[in-house]
Write an enzyme that holds these catalytic residues in place. Sequence first.
Site, PDB file in Angstrom:
ATOM      1  N   HIS A   1       0.844  -1.210   0.000  1.00 29.30           N
ATOM      2  CA  HIS A   1       0.000   0.000   0.000  1.00 29.30           C
ATOM      3  C   HIS A   1       0.871   1.248   0.000  1.00 29.30           C
ATOM      4  O   HIS A   1       1.930   1.279   0.628  1.00 29.30           O
ATOM      5  CB  HIS A   1      -0.994  -0.007   1.155  1.00 29.30           C
TER       6      HIS A   1
ATOM      7  N   GLU B   1      -5.220   1.603   2.259  1.00 33.01           N
ATOM      8  CA  GLU B   1      -5.090   0.444   3.150  1.00 33.01           C
ATOM      9  C   GLU B   1      -5.424   0.843   4.572  1.00 33.01           C
ATOM     10  O   GLU B   1      -6.062   0.102   5.314  1.00 33.01           O
ATOM     11  CB  GLU B   1      -3.657  -0.118   3.082  1.00 33.01           C
ATOM     12  N   GLU B   2      -4.942   2.037   4.949  1.00 30.27           N
ATOM     13  CA  GLU B   2      -5.111   2.473   6.341  1.00 30.27           C
ATOM     14  C   GLU B   2      -6.586   2.746   6.674  1.00 30.27           C
ATOM     15  O   GLU B   2      -6.945   2.846   7.839  1.00 30.27           O
ATOM     16  CB  GLU B   2      -4.263   3.728   6.617  1.00 30.27           C
TER      17      GLU B   2
ATOM     18  N   ASP C   1       4.434  -4.999   3.763  1.00 26.33           N
ATOM     19  CA  ASP C   1       3.895  -3.932   4.607  1.00 26.33           C
ATOM     20  C   ASP C   1       4.813  -3.745   5.814  1.00 26.33           C
ATOM     21  O   ASP C   1       4.820  -4.579   6.715  1.00 26.33           O
ATOM     22  CB  ASP C   1       2.468  -4.309   5.052  1.00 26.33           C
TER      23      ASP C   1
ATOM     24  N   ASP D   1       5.934   2.503   7.215  1.00 25.69           N
ATOM     25  CA  ASP D   1       4.557   2.107   6.900  1.00 25.69           C
ATOM     26  C   ASP D   1       3.907   3.110   5.951  1.00 25.69           C
ATOM     27  O   ASP D   1       3.208   3.999   6.382  1.00 25.69           O
ATOM     28  CB  ASP D   1       3.750   1.995   8.198  1.00 25.69           C
TER      29      ASP D   1
HETATM   30 ZN   LIG Z   1       0.855  -0.653   6.493  1.00 25.18          ZN
END
Ligand SMILES: [Zn+2]
Length: 193
Positions: A23, A66-67, A95, A34
């Site tokens: 992502h 994604e978050e 990830d 991240d």
């Molecule tokens: Zn992530």
Amino acid sequence: MIIATLKAQKEAKNPKTYILGAHYDGVDNPAANDNASGTATMMEITKQLSKKKLNHNIQFMAFGAEEAWMVGSTKYVESLSKQQKDDIAGMINFDMVGVGDSLGIFTSYPESKQHLTDAFVQKAKEMKLKYERGTLMASDQVPFEDAGIPTALIFYQTDKNYHTDNDTIDKIQKEDLQNSLNITLDVLGNLTK
Ligand SMILES: [Zn+2]
């Protein structure tokens, strides 16, 4: 969402598709681990594989949102026909691969198909990497796994600065990125012989 495909060579018999995903959104912070680490690793793998003749199609996917609970990957999997899903031999998700000293080799659920994670574990042993097997139901492999596709979530642990303003590039351990890259190229090389 961004998708790029490296096609199997014309001589390939019965080519399937392997997906590499990461992502590219983050929470409201620098998001170095991240998940700039995951997207950078995926892009480097793309670059290296682009010089090779492939027996299977390899698709690279940068997922959005994604978050916000895997919105991009979920919508993508929902858009696939049964035939398209059947053609996917596996999905590898990166990830947070830049901080920590133990390589996580995970599926979303314990009862899922393990052949991809088995291949990563075997290679981790050969490379003498510290690794851990387990399950995590929060990243972009989940919708693929829900559709019956074998997956492996690749990530390093533990990042104490996860989702904070301290998730900055100076914390990134280059060796983690290198290990994630090398192990994936080896596993993919074996799977797609
Ligand atoms: Zn992530």
